[in-house]
Each structure stands twice: as C-alpha cells, then as structure tokens.
Design an enzyme around this catalytic site. Structure first.
Site, mmCIF file in Angstrom:
data_model
loop_
_atom_site.group_PDB
_atom_site.id
_atom_site.type_symbol
_atom_site.label_atom_id
_atom_site.label_comp_id
_atom_site.label_asym_id
_atom_site.label_seq_id
_atom_site.Cartn_x
_atom_site.Cartn_y
_atom_site.Cartn_z
ATOM 1 N N ARG A 1 0.851 -1.204 0.000
ATOM 2 C CA ARG A 1 0.000 0.000 0.000
ATOM 3 C C ARG A 1 0.883 1.249 0.000
ATOM 4 O O ARG A 1 0.550 2.268 -0.577
ATOM 5 C CB ARG A 1 -0.963 -0.014 1.200
ATOM 6 C CG ARG A 1 -1.782 1.246 1.319
ATOM 7 C CD ARG A 1 -3.065 1.119 2.135
ATOM 8 N NE ARG A 1 -3.014 0.179 3.224
ATOM 9 C CZ ARG A 1 -2.409 0.357 4.400
ATOM 10 N NH1 ARG A 1 -1.788 1.497 4.642
ATOM 11 N NH2 ARG A 1 -2.424 -0.575 5.320
ATOM 12 N N TYR B 1 -16.106 17.130 -15.816
ATOM 13 C CA TYR B 1 -16.627 15.755 -15.879
ATOM 14 C C TYR B 1 -17.619 15.586 -14.724
ATOM 15 O O TYR B 1 -17.304 15.952 -13.575
ATOM 16 C CB TYR B 1 -15.451 14.770 -15.769
ATOM 17 C CG TYR B 1 -15.899 13.377 -15.404
ATOM 18 C CD1 TYR B 1 -16.718 12.656 -16.268
ATOM 19 C CD2 TYR B 1 -15.534 12.781 -14.195
ATOM 20 C CE1 TYR B 1 -17.160 11.386 -15.927
ATOM 21 C CE2 TYR B 1 -15.964 11.514 -13.863
ATOM 22 C CZ TYR B 1 -16.784 10.822 -14.731
ATOM 23 O OH TYR B 1 -17.227 9.576 -14.396
ATOM 24 N N ASP C 1 -7.123 19.201 -14.711
ATOM 25 C CA ASP C 1 -7.425 17.862 -15.224
ATOM 26 C C ASP C 1 -7.050 17.858 -16.703
ATOM 27 O O ASP C 1 -7.670 18.538 -17.522
ATOM 28 C CB ASP C 1 -8.926 17.557 -15.026
ATOM 29 C CG ASP C 1 -9.291 16.130 -15.438
ATOM 30 O OD1 ASP C 1 -8.622 15.591 -16.342
ATOM 31 O OD2 ASP C 1 -10.247 15.582 -14.878
ATOM 32 N N LYS D 1 -8.031 6.682 -19.595
ATOM 33 C CA LYS D 1 -8.284 7.220 -20.923
ATOM 34 C C LYS D 1 -7.017 7.120 -21.805
ATOM 35 O O LYS D 1 -6.517 6.040 -21.987
ATOM 36 C CB LYS D 1 -8.795 8.659 -20.793
ATOM 37 C CG LYS D 1 -9.844 8.836 -19.687
ATOM 38 C CD LYS D 1 -11.112 8.044 -19.955
ATOM 39 C CE LYS D 1 -12.280 8.458 -19.126
ATOM 40 N NZ LYS D 1 -12.634 7.707 -17.969
HETATM 41 C C1 PLP Z 1 -11.971 14.424 -17.625
HETATM 42 C C2 PLP Z 1 -12.166 13.293 -16.668
HETATM 43 N N1 PLP Z 1 -11.607 13.363 -15.447
HETATM 44 C C3 PLP Z 1 -11.758 12.370 -14.544
HETATM 45 C C4 PLP Z 1 -12.497 11.244 -14.826
HETATM 46 C C5 PLP Z 1 -12.661 10.160 -13.793
HETATM 47 O O1 PLP Z 1 -11.812 9.085 -14.102
HETATM 48 P P1 PLP Z 1 -12.109 7.557 -13.713
HETATM 49 O O2 PLP Z 1 -13.297 7.126 -14.506
HETATM 50 O O3 PLP Z 1 -10.847 6.851 -14.092
HETATM 51 O O4 PLP Z 1 -12.380 7.513 -12.254
HETATM 52 C C6 PLP Z 1 -13.096 11.121 -16.086
HETATM 53 C C7 PLP Z 1 -13.890 9.933 -16.421
HETATM 54 O O5 PLP Z 1 -14.565 9.857 -17.436
HETATM 55 C C8 PLP Z 1 -12.935 12.182 -17.030
HETATM 56 O O6 PLP Z 1 -13.495 12.129 -18.246
#
Ligand code: PLP
Length: 385
Positions: free
Chosen positions: A52, A104, A176, A201
């Site tokens: 961990r 998101y 992000d 992604k």
């Molecule tokens: C721009 C963006 N940030 C964060 C996330 C969250 O990521 P995760 O689905 O891996 O938890 C997503 C998920 O679609 C996203 O599109």
C-alpha cells in the site's frame, strides 16, 4: 540510469522508468504482485515494506508519468476519481475551491455530495473567463480546479492567465489534463501546481483498466499525496500499473493518429446537414481556436456535436457499428456517448441546462481505426435521423 529530461517525448514515454530489469535484463518492467517484502532485520530492508505504501511496478509508473508531464513526482491511484479525491483530501474543513462549471460529471458529484459534508466549499464558475475565476476567490480559497478542454462542451481555460492569478493569490492550480494527455498539453509548464489524469483514458489507451494520477510541480504536494496513498489506500495495483506502463509506450504514436482523425471527423461533422453544431477546438470557428493553438500542440480527438433532440441522438446512437456506444474515452477504439444520460446524468436537468448540455448532444472519442470507416459509420448513422 535516469532518463534525461532533454530526450524527446516519445523516447521518454518508452524509457523513463521503463529501463530494463536489472536482475534479468527483461525489456519490460516486471509486475511485482506482492503485498509485503522480507526484511533483513528490524528497520533493514530494500526500500519496500508494504505494497500500500510502495511497490516497484508502481514506482516505475510514477517515475514515467512525472517525466511525461514535467513534474517532480507523480502518485497513481485506483481511478481518476480516486486521484481527484486525494487532491481534495489535502484540504480542510472551511477551505474553499473555485472550480470550472463544466467539469466531468463525477467531479462535482464528489465535491458536492461527499466533500461538502466535510465542510469543504466549492464555487463553480465559467473558467474560460479568468476574471470570473478571480471574482470567485475568497479569503478561504485554497485551490482553483480546472478542466481544459471541458467535458463535453470543449471550452478552454487560459492556463497561463489563471496560473498568474493563483500565484498572486497564493493558491494551488489543479488541472485535469485527461482530454489532451501530456502529449498535447503541459499545464505544469504554464504554471499549474498539480495535473490530474484519469489514466483510464489516453494514457492507458486500450480501455482495459481504470487508474488515476496526480503529477506534482512541488515536492510538498507529492509528499502529502504519498501520505494519502498510505493513509487512505486507494492505490493502483501492480497489474494495472503495468497496463499503463505498456499503454504509455505508444502514447505519442496514438495521439498523432487520434489528432489527425479527430480533425477529419470534426470537419466532416461540421459540414453534415443533420448536425446542428460541432464543438472542437481545432475548428477555426471555435471561439477559443487561437487559445487552443497557443496552449496546446494538437487538438486531440474529443468532439461533441448537436443532433437536435434526444430522439435524434438515440436514433443515430442505435445505428453505429464501428463506433462503440459507451461511456469513457481515449481508447484505440472509437467510443461514442450521450452526455445527458451518461457522464453528466448526475448533474440533473437543471444543472445540465445551466451549462448548456442538451439532450441532443453526442460526444465522440475518435479512435485510431481507419478514418474512412469511422466516417462511413457516422454517415449511415446520421442519415437515419
Ligand atoms: C476528464 C475526466 N476526469 C476524470 C475522470 C474520472 O476518471 P475515472 O473514470 O478513471 O475515475 C473522467 C472519467 O470519465 C474524465 O473524463
């Protein structure tokens, strides 16, 4: 040997943290599926005590992603949301965050329905206007949280302008960078303090694992996040780390194709009679096209378009065959989705209306298939409307 920073992006993607295994010479990083490590005596060990806290496969991925974003260190988590959760877990009750109003959908869900219960406050503004960011800052503000381009409306925020406000007000700027990947956008070089990705992604790129990363410009944040990995435990498993290490080796090559095909698909959609509007920063009529050219080195493959109604969106989405209808993005396969009922369902009709997410919007993550096959598929699906 550490991979020098002077090497090109594609070279760093393949070699940073991905040096051959010193024990065997294996050219791929080994997966260390171990929970614990034998110690030679009390306090005597090889730098690893419990997985961990640290794991050699994870350490290699963190080194790689730090090298790609140009940070001092990176910390990987079990998902993008776990990474975002770790960032806001560094705050305290009474702290305030200024955020984009077109994030998101899972991010405001975490902020409003989890973090707000612990006394952290959030204000949502249109971060495409830096003056609105500055106007929302209070005495208790600690952080500005931005997604650029936004999901799904592809609005941009001027990172250099916002980071200079943050510097002046002594706030942390978090970006992000999931949609662009470090290949096309480097927020730390524009003054951001932390960059977050859903590695699920483009970084992984193969739609076969979830993950998240925070890349830090300052050691102090990296240490706090390492503490949160240990204290809260939402770490990425060695298997999933390995998948990202493998995926990232082709990031540069994939992004080139994503970008090339993204431009072709956006151009095609913008001329299609059944499409009412196209949101893509690479189109010259995108309101922030010039900022996109300045801030990003490509436009990527995320495109949103307006079909006019829920019925139209449903008709076309039922017809696609090469494009896969599903949530997520950034995979080698073209993924197509309906933000109002999928990624942004949690916002509710009012929340969606406030930021312009209509029932007719469709989002496409253009994959790396032959682009003519993607165009043919979209054509037959759109003509069914
Ligand atoms: C721009 C963006 N940030 C964060 C996330 C969250 O990521 P995760 O689905 O891996 O938890 C997503 C998920 O679609 C996203 O599109």
């Amino acid at each position: 040997m550490k991979t020098p920073k002077s090497l090109g992006f594609a070279t760093r993607a393949i070699h940073a943290g991905q040096e051959p295994d010193p024990l065997t010479g294996a050219v791929t990083v080994p997966i260390y599926p171990t929970s614990t490590y034998v110690q030679q005596g009390i306090g005597e060990h090889k730098g690893y005590e419990y997985s961990r806290v640290s794991n050699p496969t994870r350490a290699r991925l963190e080194e790689n992603l730090a090298a790609l974003e140009g940070g001092v260190a990176a910390r990987v988590f079990a998902s993008g949301m776990a990474a975002i959760n770790a960032i806001v877990s560094m705050l305290q009750s009474g702290d305030h965050v200024v955020c984009g109003n077109d994030l998101y959908g899972g991010t405001p869900r975490l902020f409003n329905q989890v973090m707000a219960n612990f006394g952290v406050e959030f204000t949502y503004v249109d971060t495409s206007d830096p003056a609105k960011v500055e106007g929302a800052i209070r005495k208790s503000t600690r952080m500005v949280y931005v997604e650029t381009p936004t999901n799904p409306l592809m609005r941009l925020s001027d990172l250099a302008a916002i980071s200079s406000i943050c510097r002046r007000k002594r706030l942390d700027l978090v970006v992000d960078n999931t949609f662009m990947s470090p290949y096309f956008q480097q927020p730390l070089s524009l003054g951001a303090d932390m960059v977050v990705h859903s590695t699920t992604k483009f970084l992984n790129g193969h739609s076969d694992g979830l993950g998240g990363v925070v890349v830090c410009a300052h050691q102090e944040h990296a240490e706090k996040l390492a503490f949160l990995q240990k204290a809260a435990g939402a770490i990425l498993s060695p298997f999933e780390c390995w998948l990202v290490l493998r995926g990232v080796k082709t990031l540069a090559a994939r992004m080139e194709i994503h970008d090339r095909s993204g431009r072709i698909v956006a151009d095609y959609l913008s001329k299609h009679k059944k499409v009412k509007a196209v949101f893509y920063p690479g189109l010259s009529d995108h309101p922030q096209h010039l900022l996109a050219k300045r801030q990003m080195s490509g436009f990527g493959s995320m495109i949103t378009f307006e079909t006019g109604s829920l019925k139209n969106a449903n008709t076309m989405l039922k017809k696609v065959r090469v494009c896969s209808l599903g949530e997520s993005l950034g995979g080698v396969e073209t993924l197509i989705s309906h933000p109002a009922t999928m990624t942004h369902a949690a916002l509710g009709p009012k929340g969606r209306k406030a930021i312009g997410i209509t029932d007719g919007l469709v989002r496409i993550s253009v994959g790396i298939e032959d682009v003519d096959d993607i165009l043919d598929d979209l054509d037959q699906a759109l003509n069914a409307i």
